[in-house]
Design a protein around this motif. Sequence first.
Motif, PDB file in Angstrom:
ATOM      1  N   LEU A   1     -12.524  -3.340   0.844  1.00 37.58           N
ATOM      2  CA  LEU A   1     -11.452  -2.363   1.040  1.00 37.58           C
ATOM      3  C   LEU A   1     -10.095  -3.054   1.079  1.00 37.58           C
ATOM      4  O   LEU A   1     -10.007  -4.266   0.942  1.00 37.58           O
ATOM      5  CB  LEU A   1     -11.685  -1.627   2.360  1.00 37.58           C
ATOM      6  CG  LEU A   1     -13.107  -1.074   2.582  1.00 37.58           C
ATOM      7  CD1 LEU A   1     -13.269  -0.609   4.017  1.00 37.58           C
ATOM      8  CD2 LEU A   1     -13.399   0.055   1.605  1.00 37.58           C
ATOM      9  N   PHE A   2      -9.042  -2.260   1.277  1.00 29.38           N
ATOM     10  CA  PHE A   2      -7.710  -2.808   1.538  1.00 29.38           C
ATOM     11  C   PHE A   2      -7.505  -2.729   3.051  1.00 29.38           C
ATOM     12  O   PHE A   2      -7.029  -1.711   3.573  1.00 29.38           O
ATOM     13  CB  PHE A   2      -6.649  -2.010   0.787  1.00 29.38           C
ATOM     14  CG  PHE A   2      -6.893  -1.940  -0.700  1.00 29.38           C
ATOM     15  CD1 PHE A   2      -6.740  -3.057  -1.502  1.00 29.38           C
ATOM     16  CD2 PHE A   2      -7.290  -0.755  -1.299  1.00 29.38           C
ATOM     17  CE1 PHE A   2      -6.972  -3.000  -2.869  1.00 29.38           C
ATOM     18  CE2 PHE A   2      -7.523  -0.683  -2.667  1.00 29.38           C
ATOM     19  CZ  PHE A   2      -7.362  -1.816  -3.451  1.00 29.38           C
ATOM     20  N   PRO A   3      -7.869  -3.787   3.780  1.00 30.14           N
ATOM     21  CA  PRO A   3      -8.086  -3.683   5.230  1.00 30.14           C
ATOM     22  C   PRO A   3      -6.899  -3.157   6.040  1.00 30.14           C
ATOM     23  O   PRO A   3      -7.081  -2.327   6.906  1.00 30.14           O
ATOM     24  CB  PRO A   3      -8.421  -5.114   5.649  1.00 30.14           C
ATOM     25  CG  PRO A   3      -8.621  -5.896   4.410  1.00 30.14           C
ATOM     26  CD  PRO A   3      -8.089  -5.139   3.258  1.00 30.14           C
ATOM     27  N   ALA A   4      -5.685  -3.660   5.759  1.00 26.71           N
ATOM     28  CA  ALA A   4      -4.559  -3.289   6.625  1.00 26.71           C
ATOM     29  C   ALA A   4      -3.865  -2.014   6.153  1.00 26.71           C
ATOM     30  O   ALA A   4      -2.864  -1.605   6.727  1.00 26.71           O
ATOM     31  CB  ALA A   4      -3.560  -4.437   6.702  1.00 26.71           C
ATOM     32  N   LEU A   5      -4.397  -1.386   5.105  1.00 24.40           N
ATOM     33  CA  LEU A   5      -3.789  -0.132   4.637  1.00 24.40           C
ATOM     34  C   LEU A   5      -4.599   1.046   5.180  1.00 24.40           C
ATOM     35  O   LEU A   5      -5.776   0.911   5.506  1.00 24.40           O
ATOM     36  CB  LEU A   5      -3.753  -0.092   3.106  1.00 24.40           C
ATOM     37  CG  LEU A   5      -3.040  -1.272   2.431  1.00 24.40           C
ATOM     38  CD1 LEU A   5      -3.020  -1.087   0.916  1.00 24.40           C
ATOM     39  CD2 LEU A   5      -1.613  -1.438   2.943  1.00 24.40           C
TER      40      LEU A   5
ATOM     41  N   LEU B   1      -4.254   4.626  -3.703  1.00 23.93           N
ATOM     42  CA  LEU B   1      -4.086   3.536  -4.664  1.00 23.93           C
ATOM     43  C   LEU B   1      -5.059   3.697  -5.828  1.00 23.93           C
ATOM     44  O   LEU B   1      -4.700   3.476  -6.990  1.00 23.93           O
ATOM     45  CB  LEU B   1      -4.320   2.192  -3.982  1.00 23.93           C
ATOM     46  CG  LEU B   1      -3.106   1.617  -3.270  1.00 23.93           C
ATOM     47  CD1 LEU B   1      -3.538   0.529  -2.298  1.00 23.93           C
ATOM     48  CD2 LEU B   1      -2.120   1.056  -4.278  1.00 23.93           C
TER      49      LEU B   1
ATOM     50  N   GLN C   1      -3.927   6.546  -7.973  1.00 18.70           N
ATOM     51  CA  GLN C   1      -2.712   6.149  -8.693  1.00 18.70           C
ATOM     52  C   GLN C   1      -2.991   5.258  -9.900  1.00 18.70           C
ATOM     53  O   GLN C   1      -2.220   5.219 -10.855  1.00 18.70           O
ATOM     54  CB  GLN C   1      -1.783   5.419  -7.716  1.00 18.70           C
ATOM     55  CG  GLN C   1      -0.464   4.986  -8.299  1.00 18.70           C
ATOM     56  CD  GLN C   1       0.339   4.137  -7.335  1.00 18.70           C
ATOM     57  OE1 GLN C   1       1.139   4.628  -6.575  1.00 18.70           O
ATOM     58  NE2 GLN C   1       0.121   2.831  -7.380  1.00 18.70           N
TER      59      GLN C   1
ATOM     60  N   VAL D   1       1.154  -1.176  -5.291  1.00 19.41           N
ATOM     61  CA  VAL D   1       0.167  -2.021  -5.980  1.00 19.41           C
ATOM     62  C   VAL D   1       0.327  -3.480  -5.529  1.00 19.41           C
ATOM     63  O   VAL D   1      -0.657  -4.201  -5.346  1.00 19.41           O
ATOM     64  CB  VAL D   1       0.297  -1.915  -7.517  1.00 19.41           C
ATOM     65  CG1 VAL D   1      -0.755  -2.773  -8.206  1.00 19.41           C
ATOM     66  CG2 VAL D   1       0.178  -0.472  -7.964  1.00 19.41           C
TER      67      VAL D   1
ATOM     68  N   LYS E   1       1.155  -4.465  -2.619  1.00 18.72           N
ATOM     69  CA  LYS E   1       0.473  -4.563  -1.321  1.00 18.72           C
ATOM     70  C   LYS E   1      -1.042  -4.552  -1.499  1.00 18.72           C
ATOM     71  O   LYS E   1      -1.759  -5.254  -0.784  1.00 18.72           O
ATOM     72  CB  LYS E   1       0.894  -3.417  -0.408  1.00 18.72           C
ATOM     73  CG  LYS E   1       2.316  -3.559   0.095  1.00 18.72           C
ATOM     74  CD  LYS E   1       2.774  -2.307   0.824  1.00 18.72           C
ATOM     75  CE  LYS E   1       4.247  -2.082   0.558  1.00 18.72           C
ATOM     76  NZ  LYS E   1       4.672  -0.729   0.913  1.00 18.72           N
ATOM     77  N   ALA E   2      -1.512  -3.759  -2.445  1.00 18.87           N
ATOM     78  CA  ALA E   2      -2.953  -3.722  -2.702  1.00 18.87           C
ATOM     79  C   ALA E   2      -3.430  -5.101  -3.129  1.00 18.87           C
ATOM     80  O   ALA E   2      -4.493  -5.571  -2.709  1.00 18.87           O
ATOM     81  CB  ALA E   2      -3.266  -2.685  -3.775  1.00 18.87           C
TER      82      ALA E   2
ATOM     83  N   ARG F   1      -2.042  -7.964  -2.363  1.00 15.80           N
ATOM     84  CA  ARG F   1      -2.024  -8.803  -1.161  1.00 15.80           C
ATOM     85  C   ARG F   1      -3.279  -8.567  -0.314  1.00 15.80           C
ATOM     86  O   ARG F   1      -3.906  -9.503   0.177  1.00 15.80           O
ATOM     87  CB  ARG F   1      -0.776  -8.486  -0.335  1.00 15.80           C
ATOM     88  CG  ARG F   1      -0.734  -9.216   1.003  1.00 15.80           C
ATOM     89  CD  ARG F   1       0.267  -8.587   1.943  1.00 15.80           C
ATOM     90  NE  ARG F   1      -0.207  -7.305   2.439  1.00 15.80           N
ATOM     91  CZ  ARG F   1       0.572  -6.333   2.880  1.00 15.80           C
ATOM     92  NH1 ARG F   1       1.880  -6.467   2.852  1.00 15.80           N
ATOM     93  NH2 ARG F   1       0.057  -5.204   3.319  1.00 15.80           N
ATOM     94  N   GLU F   2      -3.643  -7.301  -0.173  1.00 13.97           N
ATOM     95  CA  GLU F   2      -4.768  -6.954   0.691  1.00 13.97           C
ATOM     96  C   GLU F   2      -6.102  -7.366   0.096  1.00 13.97           C
ATOM     97  O   GLU F   2      -6.988  -7.816   0.803  1.00 13.97           O
ATOM     98  CB  GLU F   2      -4.776  -5.438   0.934  1.00 13.97           C
ATOM     99  CG  GLU F   2      -3.688  -4.965   1.863  1.00 13.97           C
ATOM    100  CD  GLU F   2      -3.894  -5.498   3.262  1.00 13.97           C
ATOM    101  OE1 GLU F   2      -4.986  -5.297   3.802  1.00 13.97           O
ATOM    102  OE2 GLU F   2      -2.967  -6.134   3.802  1.00 13.97           O
TER     103      GLU F   2
END
Lengths: 247, 325
Positions: free
Chosen positions: A89-93, A101, A104, B188, B190-191, B193-194
């Motif tokens: 996943l995207f942990p901090a989002l 995302l 998008q 994107v 940030k994505a 980065r994550e």
Amino acid sequence: MALLKTTKLLKYFGSLACVYYVDLEFEEGRIYSIIGPNGAGKTSLLNLISGHLAPSSGEITFRDRKIDGLESSQVSQLGIGRSFQLNNLFPALSVFENVRLAVQSRHPGRYNFFSNIGAYREVNEKADAIVDKIGLSPSSAKQAQYLSHGDKRLLEIGIALATDPALLLMDEPTSGMAPEETVMMLGFIRKLALEHTIIFIEHKMNIVMSISDQVIVMNQGRVIATGTPAAVQADPEVRRAYLGGID
Amino acid sequence: MKSVLRFLKDPFVVIAMVSIVFPFVFPFTDLATEMLIFGLLAVAFNLMLGYTGLLSFGHAALFGTGAYTMGILLVRFQVNIFLGMLASAGMAAAIALLIGWISIRRHGIYFAMLTLAFNEVFYFTLTQFRDLTGGEDGLRGIYRPDLVAGPASLSVQEPMRFYFFVLFIFLLSLLAMRRITGSPMGSVFKAIRENENRAESVGYKCRYYKIVAFVFSGFFAGLAGALFCIYIKYVSLSFCHWSLSGEVIIMALLGGIGSLYGPLIGAALVTLMQDILAGMWERWLLLLGIIFIIFVMFFQGGVWSGIEALSSRLFRKPEKKEIPA
Ligand SMILES: Nc1ncnc2c1ncn2[C@@H]1O[C@H](COP(=O)(O)OP(=O)(O)O)[C@@H](O)[C@H]1O
Ligand SMILES: [Mg+2]
């Protein structure tokens, strides 16, 4: 015409063949499960299909288009979605942002670097709908890293769903889930099958029997049996591989 | 009343107000100007580290590109100041594109090492083009042009005037970077980065987005270089030295890479320390190094997250953000 087809698919890691001459065809609109003991090569097969691994040889076609050798982003854009065995996943989002995302990624607005992120209402609405579909609306604003394990598994699938895949690949969607969560997940997969062709991996055999149209059994990189759940269950080689562990 | 309060809680507004008042209470106008310029550089750098998760050791080359471009355009062509700054930023963006195109194929520490290597190659190349760059002697004959737009013109020789000119460019850049980080494409970044692997798996060609982040970062780093050139009226090779890349990293981490604005604080602190200590003690970098180690070990969010924690306590909103949301 098969939606997805693998031909003499082969993958070596060093001298170990983790996928060995696999020929499979997947028809549109059905539920396939891939089962087999740990290390059988199930995840590797999925990785080959989704572009996370390049085959050593052989071919994969999706809608009659050769897709082996493409990058995972390209495979995704062609309509193959993928969820992972280990949470990815995207942990901090936030939950919403994780899904947004993915939505998008199909929208031309992804190249926009000067409007506010909320500029595309259709993207946000669809993300909301998917968060709702996976039952995580109450946690929509929560960071993904703080979800419970079961909710992380749902988000894992939600992200894949958000890309509107014709073919949905799921790697052990029920892994680590409690029995009652597993039952719910299977119900959910059945619902998803109304809109997507599904290939999912499961290493517990009993789980797949009730919901699969076709079962593919792997062992040591090879496909040792394919067929309806009943036929596969009766197969002597399958019984040998599982040492009587089928029920 | 409520909307006024919300307006005042916007960090951008606070930073704008503080920096407008700043030169009137802080008597060293030139130093204040320098803080703005390095603040711009640090924020530009953080578009990569804080937002996209890319550690670049090549930002001295980008800053230097901006400074040299501005200097050369002034000395040789007496270019219009605005045109010169735009060209400098554009040139730095082009160099960022080149460095990015090649370095982005590698990840993590290998990426950082490649950008460092490029910085060295760039530095060496500049020493070779002596005619253009002045080699080791630096580029001389640079002057600070008046602000000319059509028939209007305004001198910015006077330090206070120049400060406000720099502040204007600084705030404009900050606004632009804020829009970028808050945009769909910024999301994107940030994505990536994550979780770059997952971003790729849902259909983003991460390589291209990372290059774009590099180019944006290069653009504003080059702009900072151009401003520094007309501030100090001199360009030397030291602007491109990798040690400046290192200083920028320290600024960002000290201030906090978890927000757009954190690196500003770090830049201000480092610039101030450098000014106070460098004159007294030539080993001042040692002290900076020690402070840096303490921060990285004990205050990971940097100064900014401390400020945020404090202000959220004041406004009684118990929410902590470690990472740009
Ligand atoms: N990246 C890799 N490098 C080397 N060996 C691997 C790699 N990925 C998987 N393998 C090996 O391939 C075999 C099949 O693994 P995998 O596909 O994960 O099995 P499954 O998902 O059925 O449990 C295992 O022996 C595993 O150790
Ligand atoms: Mg597996």
